[in-house]
Write an enzyme that holds these catalytic residues in place. Sequence first.
Site, PDB file in Angstrom:
ATOM      1  CD  GLU A  80      -2.994  -1.093   2.249  1.00 50.22           C
ATOM      2  OE1 GLU A  80      -2.613  -0.603   3.324  1.00 50.22           O
ATOM      3  OE2 GLU A  80      -4.115  -1.606   2.072  1.00 50.22           O
ATOM      4  CD  GLU A 111       4.493 -21.119  11.148  1.00 52.44           C
ATOM      5  OE1 GLU A 111       4.547 -21.100  12.382  1.00 52.44           O
ATOM      6  OE2 GLU A 111       3.524 -20.686  10.495  1.00 52.44           O
TER       7      GLU A 111
END
Length: 303
Positions: A80, A111
Amino acid sequence: MTSPTEQRNPRTLAIDAVGTSEILQLVNNEDARVAGAVGLVIPELTKAVDAAVEAVRGGGRVHYFGAGTSGRLAVLDAAELLPTFHTPEDLVVAHHAGGMDALFRAVENVEDSEDGGAADAATVTGQDIVIGLAASGSTPYVAGALKAARTAGATTVLVTSNPNAPLAPLADIVIAADTGPEVIAGSTRLKAGTAQKLILNSFSTTLMIKLGRTWSNLMVDLVATNKKLRGRMLRILAEATGADEQACEAALAAAEGELKPALVHLLTGATIPAARAALEDAHGRVADALATLGAPPQRTASA
């Protein structure tokens, strides 16, 4: 020691035995605790922003590393910044364990791989700042990235909801917003995720302000990629200068769609080339460009 995010919340033990409204109220009550927890870590967040400003001004970049919810929030924040502040695409880089595939579905074991984090951090340099996001403060992928960043000489930051995060020794700055047990034990997409979103919003927005990508509280580096944003550009110009719509449209057209030179032109009367030159000399900071051109740094909203 178990992370607080993994513990059972005594306030929500009966959450499956109450009505819909009561469930929502319980969730909301817990959410209300998040902003306060984030407020308590502003001193550490300040250090992270100042370190990032120094890194970027020195030619470095900001790197986010996370897995699962943490990684997705990192990708969202970085994505963004381009349309909102016209940042270079590689200024703030988000690394998500498992890559693009893991944005939409869980990918097994990624992960848990320190090697994966280290590999993704291979482009980090000593000029950069690396921010690891791990709600529990123990994600191996983030550990690998922080270790590699340390080796490269980068500044390291850990964002977590565990005040006793095992990864804390790998970070120069630890931002631990203690959001406590989740509504549903271990579901860190809830309060811990909200805290990370608030922290990233605050971090990146403050970084952009410090780098001169706003003027007052206006988005003067906005990129107009659609009709709504083009309209917002015109409203920003009108709000900042008091000029009518026709004058704002003409200034924006003369500036080839760039808001900053159009703004400086309208506020000072300088030609667009002179406005661009002043902005370049001011490293993009509108207030400094205005001062160079002899205009007062007005910041009040127009009538």
